[in-house]
Design a protein around this motif. Structure first.
Motif, mmCIF file in Angstrom:
data_model
loop_
_atom_site.group_PDB
_atom_site.id
_atom_site.type_symbol
_atom_site.label_atom_id
_atom_site.label_comp_id
_atom_site.label_asym_id
_atom_site.label_seq_id
_atom_site.Cartn_x
_atom_site.Cartn_y
_atom_site.Cartn_z
ATOM 1 N N GLY A 227 0.778 -1.229 0.000
ATOM 2 C CA GLY A 227 0.000 0.000 0.000
ATOM 3 C C GLY A 227 0.809 1.279 0.000
ATOM 4 N N ASP A 228 2.101 1.194 -0.278
ATOM 5 C CA ASP A 228 2.996 2.357 -0.263
ATOM 6 C C ASP A 228 3.005 2.979 -1.658
ATOM 7 O OD1 ASP A 228 5.186 4.106 -0.314
ATOM 8 O OD2 ASP A 228 6.368 2.873 1.055
ATOM 9 N N LEU A 229 2.301 4.100 -1.814
ATOM 10 C CA LEU A 229 2.171 4.735 -3.128
ATOM 11 C C LEU A 229 3.521 5.177 -3.677
ATOM 12 C CD1 LEU A 229 0.641 5.969 -5.500
ATOM 13 C CD2 LEU A 229 0.110 7.947 -4.051
ATOM 14 N N ALA A 230 4.339 5.801 -2.845
ATOM 15 C CA ALA A 230 5.642 6.275 -3.323
ATOM 16 C C ALA A 230 6.513 5.112 -3.790
ATOM 17 C CB ALA A 230 6.342 7.079 -2.234
ATOM 18 N N ALA A 231 6.528 4.023 -3.037
ATOM 19 C CA ALA A 231 7.332 2.863 -3.421
ATOM 20 C C ALA A 231 6.819 2.256 -4.721
ATOM 21 C CB ALA A 231 7.326 1.827 -2.304
ATOM 22 N N ALA A 232 5.508 2.187 -4.886
ATOM 23 C CA ALA A 232 4.941 1.629 -6.110
ATOM 24 C C ALA A 232 5.265 2.502 -7.315
ATOM 25 C CB ALA A 232 3.430 1.479 -5.949
ATOM 26 N N VAL A 267 5.605 13.499 1.605
ATOM 27 C CA VAL A 267 6.576 14.165 0.737
ATOM 28 C C VAL A 267 7.995 13.721 1.062
ATOM 29 C CG1 VAL A 267 7.541 16.400 0.064
ATOM 30 C CG2 VAL A 267 5.060 16.146 0.349
ATOM 31 N N ASP A 268 8.340 13.661 2.324
ATOM 32 C CA ASP A 268 9.689 13.227 2.710
ATOM 33 C C ASP A 268 9.963 11.806 2.224
ATOM 34 O OD1 ASP A 268 10.186 15.642 3.900
ATOM 35 O OD2 ASP A 268 9.926 14.935 5.962
ATOM 36 N N HIS A 269 8.988 10.929 2.371
ATOM 37 C CA HIS A 269 9.166 9.547 1.923
ATOM 38 C C HIS A 269 9.354 9.489 0.412
ATOM 39 C CE1 HIS A 269 8.848 5.314 1.443
ATOM 40 N NE2 HIS A 269 7.584 5.314 1.047
ATOM 41 N N ALA A 270 8.539 10.238 -0.331
ATOM 42 C CA ALA A 270 8.686 10.258 -1.788
ATOM 43 C C ALA A 270 10.054 10.793 -2.187
ATOM 44 C CB ALA A 270 7.578 11.106 -2.410
ATOM 45 N N HIS A 271 10.502 11.842 -1.525
ATOM 46 C CA HIS A 271 11.826 12.386 -1.828
ATOM 47 C C HIS A 271 12.928 11.382 -1.515
ATOM 48 C CE1 HIS A 271 10.444 16.888 -1.607
ATOM 49 N NE2 HIS A 271 10.040 16.280 -2.690
ATOM 50 N N GLU A 272 12.755 10.596 -0.473
ATOM 51 C CA GLU A 272 13.762 9.593 -0.124
ATOM 52 C C GLU A 272 13.954 8.556 -1.226
ATOM 53 O OE1 GLU A 272 12.379 7.984 3.533
ATOM 54 O OE2 GLU A 272 13.014 9.722 4.739
ATOM 55 N N VAL A 273 12.886 8.249 -1.955
ATOM 56 C CA VAL A 273 13.005 7.274 -3.043
ATOM 57 C C VAL A 273 13.216 7.959 -4.393
ATOM 58 C CG1 VAL A 273 11.693 5.528 -1.811
ATOM 59 C CG2 VAL A 273 10.487 7.089 -3.361
ATOM 60 N N GLY A 274 13.441 9.276 -4.368
ATOM 61 C CA GLY A 274 13.811 9.993 -5.581
ATOM 62 C C GLY A 274 12.677 10.542 -6.412
ATOM 63 N N LEU A 275 11.504 10.719 -5.814
ATOM 64 C CA LEU A 275 10.345 11.201 -6.554
ATOM 65 C C LEU A 275 9.976 12.626 -6.162
ATOM 66 C CD1 LEU A 275 7.945 8.135 -6.310
ATOM 67 C CD2 LEU A 275 9.440 8.729 -8.219
ATOM 68 N N ALA A 276 9.628 13.423 -7.152
ATOM 69 C CA ALA A 276 8.979 14.709 -6.879
ATOM 70 C C ALA A 276 7.514 14.445 -6.552
ATOM 71 C CB ALA A 276 9.094 15.627 -8.087
ATOM 72 N N VAL A 277 6.874 15.388 -5.866
ATOM 73 C CA VAL A 277 5.471 15.250 -5.484
ATOM 74 C C VAL A 277 4.685 16.424 -6.070
ATOM 75 C CG1 VAL A 277 3.828 15.074 -3.586
ATOM 76 C CG2 VAL A 277 6.114 14.069 -3.358
ATOM 77 N N LEU A 278 3.623 16.089 -6.843
ATOM 78 C CA LEU A 278 2.810 17.082 -7.535
ATOM 79 C C LEU A 278 1.336 16.824 -7.231
ATOM 80 C CD1 LEU A 278 4.562 16.680 -11.035
ATOM 81 C CD2 LEU A 278 5.183 18.303 -9.241
ATOM 82 N N PRO A 279 0.822 17.256 -6.082
ATOM 83 C CA PRO A 279 -0.568 16.951 -5.728
ATOM 84 C C PRO A 279 -1.569 17.761 -6.549
ATOM 85 C CG PRO A 279 0.374 18.438 -4.116
ATOM 86 C CD PRO A 279 1.500 18.037 -5.027
ATOM 87 N N TRP A 280 -2.760 17.195 -6.717
ATOM 88 C CA TRP A 280 -3.864 17.839 -7.425
ATOM 89 C C TRP A 280 -5.139 17.568 -6.631
ATOM 90 C CZ3 TRP A 280 -7.820 14.654 -8.964
ATOM 91 C CH2 TRP A 280 -7.534 13.265 -8.944
#
Length: 317
Positions: A227-232, A267-280
């Motif tokens: 269920g980890d969106l950033a990891a997926a 956001v911190d978790h997404a950044h840790e795996v190298g992803l930018a975050v763009l919410p809508w």
């Protein structure tokens, strides 16, 4: 599954990009040239738009699969000898671009956005037209292109759409200012294979498109990531994740009440795996301040004027 790519990215660490959602949907008719240009005038540094294929294979900028009467008005003569006329009520993929171009999509205004002003005569543009118009007013403006393909629709043709979008981006010389995204992660994966130099983003609605057994996840298996969106999204090989945003401050115009709030931990978790975050889609001042404080890389908003004002004022983020 896509191989992780490292294309040049249009966003910069430590800054917050303001993306006009469908142009400036809160102020002008959505997905129109006039709307995109207005979004730029009020402070958007990037645009978010939707693309589909017309019946004759043109990449058109429009969100809905069907032309609806609340957004579109037929202008062709009523006596026109065309079995598909009137066009309002038809699926976009059943109409040629010539037919779509005859429809006025600037005359109606949306009740959900009381400050939206009509622009009579506005029409559905081609992706190439939008990319070229934006480049002429500001070569630094980049575009988040959402490929509208539905894996639950037996008539969907993600391969054809991805191929056509990449061809338009190449023809416009826009490779350094386009990011490709979709809720259909199969299309995102196809885009990575077709154009590994173009950055990509994974759109998601937790509990709907991002869920156990979802048809929207393409090569990714939900259970593999607990269920980890950033990891997926990282496993998909993209450079950004674009989650639906749900307000902790109550209902807002245009808010569909999705389940995820973009907070600092996400956001911190997404950044840790190298992803930018763009919410809508983040529209109210409190909501905008919330995501800026969370450190997002970009905010997709129907009110880019509000978002730009808060970024300029140095609100946390």
């Amino acid at each position: 599954m896509s191989t992780q790519q490292t294309p040049a990215l249009p966003w910069r660490p430590g800054t917050t990009q303001v993306l006009g959602h469908r142009g400036a949907r809160g102020l002008a008719p959505e997905n129109t040239l006039v709307g995109f240009l207005h979004a730029h005038r009020v402070g958007a540094t990037a645009m978010e738009l939707d693309v589909q294929l017309s019946a004759d294979g043109e990449v058109v900028v429009w969100h809905d699969p069907v032309l609806t009467a609340d957004k579109a008005v037929d202008t062709a003569p009523a006596t026109r000898e065309d079995p598909l006329f009137p066009y309002v009520g038809s699926r976009l993929r059943e109409l040629t671009y010539g037919q779509l171009a005859s429809v006025d999509v600037g005359r109606r205004t949306a009740a959900a956005f009381p400050e939206q002003r009509p622009r009579p005569g506005a029409r559905i543009p081609l992706l190439g037209e939008v990319l070229q118009a934006l480049a002429e007013v500001d070569p630094e403006v980049w575009t988040l292109v959402e490929m509208k393909t539905d894996p639950t629709d037996p008539g969907a043709e993600p391969e054809a759409l991805v191929r056509a979008v990449v061809e338009v981006v190449r023809a416009c010389g826009a490779g350094s200012r386009v990011v490709l995204q979709s809720f259909d992660w199969h299309a995102v994966d196809l885009a990575g294979r077709a154009a590994p130099d173009l950055p990509r983003a994974a759109l998601a609605v937790p509990g709907l498109t991002f869920a156990r057994g979802s048809a929207w996840l393409g090569p990714v298996h939900y259970d593999d990531h607990d269920g980890d969106l950033a990891a997926a999204a990282h496993a998909l090989g993209v450079q950004a994740v674009a989650p639906a945003y749900a307000s902790p401050y109550g209902a807002r115009a245009g808010d569909d009440g999705f389940a995820l709030v973009t907070d600092r931990a996400f956001v911190d978790h997404a950044h840790e795996v190298g992803l930018a975050v763009l919410p809508w889609t983040v529209n109210g001042d409190d909501d905008l301040a919330h995501v800026l404080a969370a450190g997002v890389d970009g905010v997709i908003s129907d009110r880019p004027d509000r978002a730009a004002a808060l970024v300029a004022a140095g609100r946390p983020g």
